[in-house]
Enzyme design. Structure first.
Site, mmCIF file in Angstrom:
data_model
loop_
_atom_site.group_PDB
_atom_site.id
_atom_site.type_symbol
_atom_site.label_atom_id
_atom_site.label_comp_id
_atom_site.label_asym_id
_atom_site.label_seq_id
_atom_site.Cartn_x
_atom_site.Cartn_y
_atom_site.Cartn_z
ATOM 1 N N SER A 40 0.765 -1.124 -0.032
ATOM 2 C CA SER A 40 -0.142 0.059 -0.026
ATOM 3 C C SER A 40 0.856 1.207 0.049
ATOM 4 C CB SER A 40 -0.772 0.166 1.273
ATOM 5 O OG SER A 40 -2.067 0.652 1.050
ATOM 6 N N ARG A 41 0.566 2.226 -0.852
ATOM 7 C CA ARG A 41 1.533 3.239 -0.815
ATOM 8 C C ARG A 41 1.495 4.238 0.244
ATOM 9 N NH1 ARG A 41 -2.172 5.900 -5.398
ATOM 10 N NH2 ARG A 41 -3.256 5.433 -3.913
ATOM 11 N N LYS A 55 -15.187 -6.414 -4.508
ATOM 12 C CA LYS A 55 -16.310 -6.141 -5.284
ATOM 13 C C LYS A 55 -16.045 -4.646 -5.869
ATOM 14 C CE LYS A 55 -19.074 -3.403 -4.109
ATOM 15 N NZ LYS A 55 -19.027 -2.025 -3.502
HETATM 16 P P1 NAP Z 1 -10.413 3.282 -0.042
HETATM 17 O O1 NAP Z 1 -10.043 3.302 1.276
HETATM 18 O O2 NAP Z 1 -10.564 4.531 -0.725
HETATM 19 O O3 NAP Z 1 -9.339 2.510 -1.038
HETATM 20 C C1 NAP Z 1 -8.434 1.372 -0.463
HETATM 21 C C2 NAP Z 1 -6.946 1.637 -0.848
HETATM 22 O O4 NAP Z 1 -6.541 1.373 -2.130
HETATM 23 C C3 NAP Z 1 -6.532 3.222 -0.374
HETATM 24 O O5 NAP Z 1 -6.476 3.365 1.086
HETATM 25 C C4 NAP Z 1 -5.245 3.225 -1.230
HETATM 26 O O6 NAP Z 1 -3.976 2.956 -0.388
HETATM 27 C C5 NAP Z 1 -5.392 2.224 -2.486
HETATM 28 N N1 NAP Z 1 -5.694 3.071 -3.561
HETATM 29 C C6 NAP Z 1 -6.569 4.016 -3.709
HETATM 30 N N2 NAP Z 1 -6.213 4.704 -5.058
HETATM 31 C C7 NAP Z 1 -5.394 3.748 -5.489
HETATM 32 C C8 NAP Z 1 -4.763 3.871 -6.923
HETATM 33 N N3 NAP Z 1 -4.874 5.027 -7.757
HETATM 34 N N4 NAP Z 1 -3.725 2.876 -7.226
HETATM 35 C C9 NAP Z 1 -3.290 2.146 -6.235
HETATM 36 N N5 NAP Z 1 -4.067 2.066 -5.042
HETATM 37 C C10 NAP Z 1 -5.019 2.807 -4.637
HETATM 38 O O7 NAP Z 1 -11.596 2.315 -0.616
HETATM 39 P P2 NAP Z 1 -12.278 1.254 0.209
HETATM 40 O O8 NAP Z 1 -13.571 1.866 0.799
HETATM 41 O O9 NAP Z 1 -11.459 0.493 0.969
HETATM 42 O O10 NAP Z 1 -12.753 0.521 -1.027
HETATM 43 C C11 NAP Z 1 -11.950 -0.323 -1.870
HETATM 44 C C12 NAP Z 1 -13.028 -1.362 -2.498
HETATM 45 O O11 NAP Z 1 -13.452 -2.190 -1.493
HETATM 46 C C13 NAP Z 1 -13.824 -0.976 -3.602
HETATM 47 O O12 NAP Z 1 -13.875 -1.698 -4.609
HETATM 48 C C14 NAP Z 1 -15.216 -0.938 -2.615
HETATM 49 O O13 NAP Z 1 -16.390 -0.957 -3.551
HETATM 50 C C15 NAP Z 1 -15.125 -2.121 -1.710
HETATM 51 N N6 NAP Z 1 -15.674 -2.007 -0.559
HETATM 52 C C16 NAP Z 1 -15.888 -0.968 0.147
HETATM 53 C C17 NAP Z 1 -16.628 -0.969 1.324
HETATM 54 C C18 NAP Z 1 -16.642 0.005 2.163
HETATM 55 O O14 NAP Z 1 -17.628 -0.093 3.055
HETATM 56 N N7 NAP Z 1 -15.837 1.199 2.079
HETATM 57 C C19 NAP Z 1 -17.470 -2.090 1.473
HETATM 58 C C20 NAP Z 1 -17.409 -3.079 0.760
HETATM 59 C C21 NAP Z 1 -16.461 -3.223 -0.507
HETATM 60 P P3 NAP Z 1 -2.571 3.568 -0.605
HETATM 61 O O15 NAP Z 1 -2.921 4.929 -0.759
HETATM 62 O O16 NAP Z 1 -2.162 3.215 0.633
HETATM 63 O O17 NAP Z 1 -2.166 2.707 -1.747
#
Ligand code: NAP
Length: 313
Positions: free
Chosen positions: A38-39, A92
């Site tokens: 993770s970045r 997902k």
């Molecule tokens: P998030 O916190 O915004 O993103 C997850 C991580 O991905 C970020 O912390 C970041 O980590 C990395 N990331 C973000 N942009 C990126 C990029 N351009 N390239 C590479 N890595 C990147 O999102 P999240 O809510 O956890 O959701 C992630 C996935 O889980 C989505 O597909 C979402 O649909 C699914 N999901 C989310 C939830 C929810 O409640 N949030 C529920 C079920 C499923 P770094 O900056 O450290 O790399």
């Protein structure tokens, strides 16, 4: 594998990893989390790397990887992991396009490893009970409403508004994952309207009409401008009465009467995901159902587009 445990890594340590993946992995004795990539984030006590390439080079004992970054950035990582012979779990939605995930399915097959496209909402306590309740009924029509406040549920998530981020279908696809599990035959999109704020590349609201080959009609509505309580409901009208799922798969009413459900922990859906991942790895299988993603893709293909005033989140 070490001590018969599956050596697991996570890529993209963000909200869903902290809320659900970490506690669920902790409870599953089949897995041990040995690395993250993770970045900007790490997990205490676990070796951390900035990107997947350096992690795979440094940790050759990895068996499996969970890809939890936004869907637009998942394909290259999944391809690399499969090429290195790892089992891959996809959050997902499984990818940004249907065709890229189909290629991953082929690659997993060629490499004889497991690919798992997860749909966490399918593990809600009501879903299999609803399936059982519907098994001796004829579904006539269905309504689906998936409405929540984007400012509450997705603060600061720029990717979700960008192309490939799905907009309101990021949560809405959860409803479609339950719907497609419960319909007795595949559905297809007949009409859609997608509403885009002028300053966003993804929809804030949508209406989709679907039907099946035998004429079950589905009217579905998705909205991110919901104020107050969320609405995550699916209602099946049958010849004997209604089967209604509410709370995103957490509650069930049959013919107006609430059905008692097994008590799920707050991580129940993700505990079921990791149990299933271990199961398909041990069976040498993949589990990839693209129906929900195809319906969203078809809504983008067929849908009328409305442009709304800018939305400031
Ligand atoms: P998030 O916190 O915004 O993103 C997850 C991580 O991905 C970020 O912390 C970041 O980590 C990395 N990331 C973000 N942009 C990126 C990029 N351009 N390239 C590479 N890595 C990147 O999102 P999240 O809510 O956890 O959701 C992630 C996935 O889980 C989505 O597909 C979402 O649909 C699914 N999901 C989310 C939830 C929810 O409640 N949030 C529920 C079920 C499923 P770094 O900056 O450290 O790399």
């Amino acid at each position: 594998m070490n001590n018969n445990k599956i050596n697991l890594a996570i890529v993209g340590v963000g909200k869903i990893v902290r809320d659900q993946h970490l506690p669920s992995i902790e409870k599953n004795t089949n897995f041990q989390l040995i690395a993250t990539a993770s970045r900007n984030a790490s997990v205490e006590g676990v070796a951390s790397y900035k990107d997947i390439e350096s992690m795979l080079d440094a940790v050759p004992e990895l068996d499996a990887i969970a890809l939890c970054m936004p869907p637009q950035y998942r394909y290259d990582a999944a391809k690399l992991a499969l090429e290195r012979g790892l089992h891959v779990l996809l959050e997902k939605p499984p990818g940004a396009t249907v065709s890229e995930v189909e290629q991953l399915v082929e690659l997993a097959d060629k490499q004889s490893v497991s690919l798992y496209a997860t749909w966490h909402s399918r593990h809600g306590a009501a879903v299999e009970k609803a399936k059982a309740a519907l098994s001796n009924r004829t579904i006539q029509s269905v309504t689906l409403a998936w409405k929540e406040d984007v400012r509450k549920w997705h603060p600061g998530q720029d990717w979700i508004w960008q192309a490939g981020g799905l907009g309101v279908f990021d949560p809405g696809i959860n409803g479609l994952s339950i719907l497609t599990r419960l319909l007795p035959e595949p559905a297809f999109v007949t009409q859609a309207t997608l509403s885009f704020p002028e300053n966003k590349a993804a929809p804030i609201a949508a209406d989709i009409s679907l039907t099946t080959a035998n004429g079950i009609t589905v009217e579905s509505q998705y909205d991110w401008r919901q104020e107050g309580d969320e609405v995550w409901d699916i209602s099946f009208v049958t010849e004997k009465g209604d089967v209604e799922i509410t709370h995103g798969g957490g509650a069930l009413r049959v013919d107006g009467v609430a059905v008692e459900l097994p008590k799920h922990s707050e991580h129940g859906e993700y505990e079921a995901i990791y149990a299933r991942f271990a199961e398909i790895i041990s069976q040498g299988q993949s589990d990839v159902d693209l129906q929900p993603l195809k319906l969203v893709a078809d809504a983008f293909l067929l849908g009328d587009r409305k442009v709304l005033e800018p939305f400031l989140d």
